[in-house]
Design an enzyme around this catalytic site. Structure first.
Site, short mmCIF file in Angstrom:
data_model
loop_
_atom_site.label_atom_id
_atom_site.label_comp_id
_atom_site.label_asym_id
_atom_site.label_seq_id
_atom_site.Cartn_x
_atom_site.Cartn_y
_atom_site.Cartn_z
N ASP A 32 64.28 40.36 36.10
CA ASP A 32 64.67 39.14 36.82
C ASP A 32 64.52 39.32 38.33
OD1 ASP A 32 65.51 36.53 37.00
OD2 ASP A 32 67.64 36.99 36.80
N HIS A 49 55.77 36.65 40.45
CA HIS A 49 55.43 37.04 39.07
C HIS A 49 54.28 38.04 39.05
CE1 HIS A 49 58.34 34.22 37.71
NE2 HIS A 49 57.66 33.14 38.04
N LEU A 143 54.81 55.20 22.49
CA LEU A 143 55.74 54.14 22.90
C LEU A 143 55.38 52.80 22.26
CD1 LEU A 143 57.91 53.02 25.03
CD2 LEU A 143 55.93 52.49 26.46
C1 IPE Z 1 65.97 35.61 31.92
O1 IPE Z 1 65.86 35.29 33.26
C2 IPE Z 1 64.65 35.44 31.23
C3 IPE Z 1 63.63 36.41 31.57
C4 IPE Z 1 63.76 37.42 32.39
C5 IPE Z 1 62.37 36.21 30.92
P1 IPE Z 1 66.15 33.81 33.80
O2 IPE Z 1 65.90 33.85 35.26
O3 IPE Z 1 65.41 32.82 33.00
O4 IPE Z 1 67.70 33.66 33.48
P2 IPE Z 1 68.81 32.75 34.14
O5 IPE Z 1 68.32 31.34 34.12
O6 IPE Z 1 69.00 33.23 35.55
O7 IPE Z 1 70.04 32.99 33.32
C1 IPE Z 2 61.98 36.65 36.16
O1 IPE Z 2 62.04 36.21 37.46
C2 IPE Z 2 60.72 36.25 35.45
C3 IPE Z 2 60.91 35.25 34.39
C4 IPE Z 2 62.01 34.65 34.05
C5 IPE Z 2 59.73 34.89 33.65
P1 IPE Z 2 62.52 34.76 37.83
O2 IPE Z 2 61.35 33.85 37.84
O3 IPE Z 2 63.64 34.32 36.96
O4 IPE Z 2 63.03 34.97 39.33
P2 IPE Z 2 64.33 34.37 39.98
O5 IPE Z 2 65.48 34.70 39.10
O6 IPE Z 2 64.11 32.90 40.09
O7 IPE Z 2 64.42 35.05 41.31
MG MG Z 3 65.63 34.48 37.07
#
Ligand code: IPE
Ligand code: IPE
Ligand code: MG
Length: 253
Positions: A32, A49, A143
């Site tokens: 995240d 990303h 792995l």
């Molecule tokens: C969780 O992260 C999903 C992934 C890392 C793929 P999100 O960014 O979607 O989660 P919330 O919305 O902060 O809970």
């Molecule tokens: C995690 O990073 C990637 C996915 C959920 C696919 P985010 O896109 O949720 O990044 P933040 O949480 O908005 O910073």
């Molecule tokens: Mg996120």
């Protein structure tokens, strides 16, 4: 070995403190913070990303080298469809790029590419790359890289219940035979042991619908570091912390 040894001093020092005989067998990661990483740099979220994919490349190699058996990465949740279409597209394209770019090297290094979640909702090209990567690598013995895509813990449990109910209805399963083990066998992770260690980056202290059934006794580790900034050093820190914990599973010592 995929890559040269630990490439900075801190990392090398920390690696020495890890007991290589007690590496967690299964590590799950909620990757995240990509969006916030980009925002901090005034860049579009998709750049975050892209940077996050670099972290994936590095962490997969490190896990393979230190003997982790299963690495489950939360790449796209059942809730992530709520995001703007261009961001969803960027994520799907990155998945294809990653698989195309890494498949040969992962295969050479004995990695199995696997996925969990309902991939039938993903664009055809993603499904094709995933299935091809899985077919090519499934006989490997190193792995297992397990990508959670259109994955949701609740969705997984609903699916399991439906499939078990069908078997009961068709008289293939007796109700009394339904136990924890049987339910585990109906999840996407039926062939994978529960995670020993769950890592979440970016400072959020929640599970966000990841592996709800499987993490009953998993050790949790959180860091404020955004996923694109997550380095092998942080992984070693998490593992060192994990190794200092007393896993009682409800028992007493
Ligand atoms: C969780 O992260 C999903 C992934 C890392 C793929 P999100 O960014 O979607 O989660 P919330 O919305 O902060 O809970
Ligand atoms: C995690 O990073 C990637 C996915 C959920 C696919 P985010 O896109 O949720 O990044 P933040 O949480 O908005 O910073
Ligand atoms: Mg996120």
């Amino acid at each position: 070995m995929f890559f040269k040894n630990a490439n900075n001093l801190l990392e090398k020092e920390l690696l020495k403190e890890i007991d290589l005989d007690k590496i967690p067998k299964h590590i799950a990661i909620i990757m995240d913070g990509n969006g916030r990483w980009a925002k901090k740099r005034n860049l579009p979220r998709s750049f975050g990303h892209k940077a996050g994919v670099e972290t994936i490349r590095e962490i997969v190699k490190v896990c393979s080298n230190i003997g982790v058996k299963y690495l489950t990465l939360y790449a796209f949740s059942t809730e992530n469809w709520k995001r703007p279409a261009d961001e969803v597209n960027a994520l799907m394209n990155l998945l294809v790029e990653y698989l195309k770019g890494e498949l040969e090297e992962l295969h050479k290094n004995n990695v199995i590419i696997n996925y969990i979640g309902d991939i039938s909702m993903l664009p055809d090209i993603c499904q094709r790359e995933l299935i091809n990567s899985n077919i090519k690598t499934k006989k490997n013995t190193g792995l297992m890289l397990n990508l959670a895509l259109n994955y949701g813990g609740r969705n997984e449990i609903v699916r399991a219940i439906k499939n078990i109910a069908k078997e009961v209805y068709n008289k293939n399963i007796e109700i009394d035979k339904i136990d924890e083990n049987l339910i585990s066998n109906y999840l996407y992770t039926s062939n994978i042991p529960d995670p020993d260690l769950l890592i979440r980056t970016s400072g959020e202290l929640r599970i966000s619908n990841f592996l709800l059934w499987q993490i009953a006794y998993t050790e949790l580790w959180f860091t404020d570091v955004y996923w694109p900034d997550f380095k092998p050093y942080h992984l070693y820190k998490a593992i060192k912390d994990y190794q200092s914990r007393d896993r009682r599973f409800g028992n007493v010592k």
